[in-house]
Design a protein around this motif. Structure first.
Motif, PDB file in Angstrom:
ATOM      1  N   SER A  28       0.777  -1.027   0.039  1.00 25.83           N
ATOM      2  CA  SER A  28       0.144   0.163   0.080  1.00 25.83           C
ATOM      3  C   SER A  28       1.012   1.344   0.005  1.00 25.83           C
ATOM      4  N   SER A  29       1.729   1.528  -0.865  1.00 21.45           N
ATOM      5  CA  SER A  29       2.539   2.625  -1.231  1.00 21.45           C
ATOM      6  C   SER A  29       3.946   2.117  -1.257  1.00 21.45           C
ATOM      7  N   GLY A  30       4.802   3.219  -1.806  1.00 25.93           N
ATOM      8  CA  GLY A  30       6.198   3.162  -1.774  1.00 25.93           C
ATOM      9  C   GLY A  30       6.601   3.019  -0.606  1.00 25.93           C
ATOM     10  N   VAL A  31       6.173   4.098   0.476  1.00 24.87           N
ATOM     11  CA  VAL A  31       6.705   4.265   1.719  1.00 24.87           C
ATOM     12  C   VAL A  31       6.549   3.127   2.539  1.00 24.87           C
ATOM     13  N   THR A  32       5.330   2.325   2.412  1.00 30.33           N
ATOM     14  CA  THR A  32       4.933   1.225   3.078  1.00 30.33           C
ATOM     15  C   THR A  32       5.732   0.070   2.823  1.00 30.33           C
ATOM     16  N   VAL A  91      18.319  13.067   1.826  1.00 31.71           N
ATOM     17  CA  VAL A  91      17.462  12.127   1.184  1.00 31.71           C
ATOM     18  C   VAL A  91      16.285  12.656   1.892  1.00 31.71           C
ATOM     19  N   TRP A  92      14.995  12.015   1.170  1.00 23.22           N
ATOM     20  CA  TRP A  92      13.651  12.281   1.583  1.00 23.22           C
ATOM     21  C   TRP A  92      13.614  11.582   3.187  1.00 23.22           C
ATOM     22  N   PRO A  93      13.123  12.276   4.161  1.00 24.27           N
ATOM     23  CA  PRO A  93      13.096  12.059   5.595  1.00 24.27           C
ATOM     24  C   PRO A  93      12.863  10.613   5.939  1.00 24.27           C
ATOM     25  N   LEU A 103      19.746   3.142  -0.234  1.00 19.38           N
ATOM     26  CA  LEU A 103      19.916   4.002  -1.021  1.00 19.38           C
ATOM     27  C   LEU A 103      18.792   4.500  -1.978  1.00 19.38           C
ATOM     28  N   ASN A 104      18.777   5.846  -2.387  1.00 19.56           N
ATOM     29  CA  ASN A 104      17.817   6.348  -2.953  1.00 19.56           C
ATOM     30  C   ASN A 104      18.433   7.109  -4.370  1.00 19.56           C
ATOM     31  N   ALA A 105      18.060   6.527  -5.374  1.00 16.25           N
ATOM     32  CA  ALA A 105      18.645   7.056  -6.807  1.00 16.25           C
ATOM     33  C   ALA A 105      17.825   6.508  -7.920  1.00 16.25           C
ATOM     34  N   ASN A 137      17.641  10.409  -6.875  1.00 16.37           N
ATOM     35  CA  ASN A 137      17.473  10.733  -5.440  1.00 16.37           C
ATOM     36  C   ASN A 137      16.522  12.083  -5.263  1.00 16.37           C
ATOM     37  N   ASN A 138      15.784  11.998  -4.342  1.00 17.91           N
ATOM     38  CA  ASN A 138      14.891  13.122  -3.808  1.00 17.91           C
ATOM     39  C   ASN A 138      15.798  13.700  -2.475  1.00 17.91           C
ATOM     40  N   PRO A 139      16.316  14.762  -2.471  1.00 16.91           N
ATOM     41  CA  PRO A 139      15.970  15.809  -3.029  1.00 16.91           C
ATOM     42  C   PRO A 139      17.088  16.262  -4.190  1.00 16.91           C
ATOM     43  N   ALA A 193      17.153  -0.590  -2.360  1.00 15.89           N
ATOM     44  CA  ALA A 193      17.243   0.310  -3.133  1.00 15.89           C
ATOM     45  C   ALA A 193      15.792   0.923  -3.513  1.00 15.89           C
ATOM     46  N   ASP A 194      15.925   2.348  -3.244  1.00 13.62           N
ATOM     47  CA  ASP A 194      14.454   3.285  -3.262  1.00 13.62           C
ATOM     48  C   ASP A 194      14.502   3.635  -4.825  1.00 13.62           C
ATOM     49  N   GLU A 195      13.851   2.830  -5.642  1.00 13.63           N
ATOM     50  CA  GLU A 195      14.065   3.265  -6.951  1.00 13.63           C
ATOM     51  C   GLU A 195      12.684   3.706  -7.537  1.00 13.63           C
ATOM     52  N   VAL A 196      11.922   4.483  -6.578  1.00 10.37           N
ATOM     53  CA  VAL A 196      10.381   5.033  -7.122  1.00 10.37           C
ATOM     54  C   VAL A 196      10.538   6.090  -8.203  1.00 10.37           C
ATOM     55  N   TYR A 197      11.993   6.629  -8.214  1.00  6.84           N
ATOM     56  CA  TYR A 197      11.906   7.640  -9.436  1.00  6.84           C
ATOM     57  C   TYR A 197      12.639   7.124 -10.717  1.00  6.84           C
ATOM     58  N   GLU A 198      12.699   5.702 -10.712  1.00  7.83           N
ATOM     59  CA  GLU A 198      13.574   5.317 -11.982  1.00  7.83           C
ATOM     60  C   GLU A 198      12.834   5.652 -13.261  1.00  7.83           C
ATOM     61  N   GLY A 220       9.570  -0.116  -5.604  1.00  5.24           N
ATOM     62  CA  GLY A 220       8.732   0.512  -6.527  1.00  5.24           C
ATOM     63  C   GLY A 220       7.552   1.274  -6.195  1.00  5.24           C
ATOM     64  N   SER A 221       7.069   2.330  -7.046  1.00  3.80           N
ATOM     65  CA  SER A 221       5.756   2.884  -6.718  1.00  3.80           C
ATOM     66  C   SER A 221       5.038   3.484  -7.886  1.00  3.80           C
ATOM     67  N   PHE A 222       3.711   3.339  -7.764  1.00  2.00           N
ATOM     68  CA  PHE A 222       2.927   3.902  -9.193  1.00  2.00           C
ATOM     69  C   PHE A 222       2.811   5.279  -8.729  1.00  2.00           C
ATOM     70  N   SER A 223       3.290   5.885  -7.536  1.00  7.63           N
ATOM     71  CA  SER A 223       2.992   7.257  -7.347  1.00  7.63           C
ATOM     72  C   SER A 223       3.654   8.353  -8.660  1.00  7.63           C
ATOM     73  N   LYS A 224       4.852   8.225  -8.938  1.00  9.20           N
ATOM     74  CA  LYS A 224       5.524   9.160  -9.635  1.00  9.20           C
ATOM     75  C   LYS A 224       5.202   8.977 -11.096  1.00  9.20           C
ATOM     76  N   ALA A 225       5.490   7.465 -11.436  1.00  9.46           N
ATOM     77  CA  ALA A 225       5.752   7.369 -13.073  1.00  9.46           C
ATOM     78  C   ALA A 225       4.032   7.279 -13.609  1.00  9.46           C
ATOM     79  N   TRP A 252      -3.248   7.256  -4.501  1.00 10.74           N
ATOM     80  CA  TRP A 252      -3.799   6.042  -4.387  1.00 10.74           C
ATOM     81  C   TRP A 252      -3.104   5.139  -3.329  1.00 10.74           C
ATOM     82  N   ARG A 253      -1.829   5.172  -3.156  1.00  9.95           N
ATOM     83  CA  ARG A 253      -0.986   4.454  -2.269  1.00  9.95           C
ATOM     84  C   ARG A 253      -0.725   3.088  -2.835  1.00  9.95           C
ATOM     85  N   LEU A 254       0.054   2.986  -3.750  1.00  7.64           N
ATOM     86  CA  LEU A 254       0.305   1.593  -4.346  1.00  7.64           C
ATOM     87  C   LEU A 254       1.526   1.665  -4.694  1.00  7.64           C
TER      88      LEU A 254
END
Ligand code: PLP
Length: 383
Positions: free
Chosen positions: A90-94, A116-118, A164-166, A168-170, A196-201, A228-233, A239-241
């Protein structure tokens, strides 16, 4: 309340946004989301699912169709991960928190590359992990770079997880393939897990359809977890997925964790996710082009201001910049809201390493709004 929780810092981005509450004249570029609504086909699929009565629990790991579609999506970008490796969350953060719950016990060392995103360092801290921050540093043009030797020296056999988040936010910093390979080789030697936080890939302006990913080089048995996340792309922040790609043998444990946290993502939301994946090839390139137009409008306009240092980010949706008078970035960001109606995120929100910097989300459909924002910044800077 546990001391750890009492000591968690509040969000400094929220603090700035709250200062602008109820003011319709503020141009908000503080949060990490586009001002564009989710594609209609995705909303339609979720609405249809609701009208069909899909209002029940699903499997802990997500609908089988969605897991299969995610496997195909990941395969198209990085090669087939094989069966039994994907969990819907239920989201990338979850997804990130689930990975932390899977791996981090109280007292475990977690190395995080910052700023990085806190949420990233906060999650292991909540679990009692010992967070070690390894900073990126800006070059003369304002592009933040990794000191690979410094990072590898920080990751020892005592390090349980490297986070790692790349892209990277911010900062927009992105790992190169060579750096990823060196990190993976090193972590194989130390026995360290890579999360690997790749939500912005996909929010990537370089060659190829996605930024370099650990999934391109890891085997199914490497200690690598990709988020991964549906949020950004897919413009689905509300939606939180999201999803996890895990090494073989971890899914049952992750299913248990999901059971105890949320039990499953809502089915109608998952149906929206299926529709998003089905249109990915048609939709994502256009979105990236729109985001690139925003980036290419904003960054040169900022870099042209006297005293401002702003590099062109290779990925992500933010220009990360230094401005004269912003040494206390929280106070400066609040002043921008109060005096000129400009909403930016203060660099200090991303850790002490970000102090003196500001983050501007350029995911706006209307580049004229970005230019208007730059005019407001000029006014605030007395230019
Ligand atoms: C670096 C990073 N990781 C993860 C997320 C989580 O995204 P979501 O929970 O919306 O999927 C975000 C959202 O802003 C982010 O910036």
């Amino acid at each position: 309340m546990r001391d750890t929780i009492a000591q968690l810092p509040g969000s400094k981005i929220r603090e700035v946004a709250n200062a602008g509450l109820g003011r319709s004249d503020v141009l908000p570029f503080w949060f990490g989301e586009s001002d564009e609504v989710t594609p209609l086909a995705v909303r339609q699929a979720a609405a249809d699912a609701l009208l069909r009565g899909e209002t029940f629990y699903s499997h802990n790991l997500g609908l089988a169709e969605l897991r299969e579609a995610l496997r195909g999506y990941v395969a198209g970008l990085h090669g087939d991960p094989g069966p039994e490796r994907i969990a819907v969350t239920s989201s990338g953060v979850t997804a990130l928190m689930t990975a932390m719950q899977l791996l981090v016990d109280a007292g475990d060392e977690v190395v995080v590359v910052v700023p990085v995103w806190p949420n990233l360092p906060a999650q292991p801290a909540i679990l009692g992990g010992r967070v070690v921050r390894v900073p990126l540093a800006p070059d003369a043009q304002g592009a933040w770079q990794l000191d690979l030797d410094r990072l590898l020296a920080a990751v020892t056999p005592a390090t349980r997880v490297l986070l790692l988040n790349a892209p990277n936010n911010p900062t927009g910093w992105t790992l190169s393939r060579a750096e990823q390979q060196a990190i993976l080789d090193h972590c194989r030697r130390t026995g360290t897990w890579i999360v690997a936080d790749e939500v912005y890939e996909r929010v990537w302006f370089g060659a190829g359809r996605a930024a370099p990913s650990f999934l391109d080089i890891a085997t199914p048995d490497d200690r690598v977890v990709a988020v991964g996340s549906f949020s950004k792309a897919f413009l689905m922040t509300g939606w939180r997925l999201g999803w996890l790609v895990l090494p073989r043998g971890q899914l049952d444990a992750v299913g248990k964790l999901i059971e105890f946290n949320s039990s499953c993502a809502p089915v109608f939301v998952q149906r929206g996710g299926l529709a998003a994946l089905a249109m990915a090839d048609d939709f994502v390139p256009g979105l990236v082009a729109r985001l690139q137009a925003g980036r290419d409008a904003l960054q040169p306009a900022l870099a042209a201001l006297p005293g401002v240092v702003a590099a062109l980010p290779p990925g992500g949706m933010y220009v990360w910049f230094r401005a004269p008078g912003a040494d206390d970035s929280l106070a400066f960001a609040k002043r921008l809201v109060a005096e000129v109606g400009l909403g930016l995120a203060p660099g200090a929100a991303f850790g002490d390493e970000g102090e003196g910097w500001l983050r501007w989300c350029f995911a706006s459909q209307d580049t004229a709004r970005l230019h208007l924002g730059v005019l407001r910044l000029r006014t605030a800077l007395g230019l």
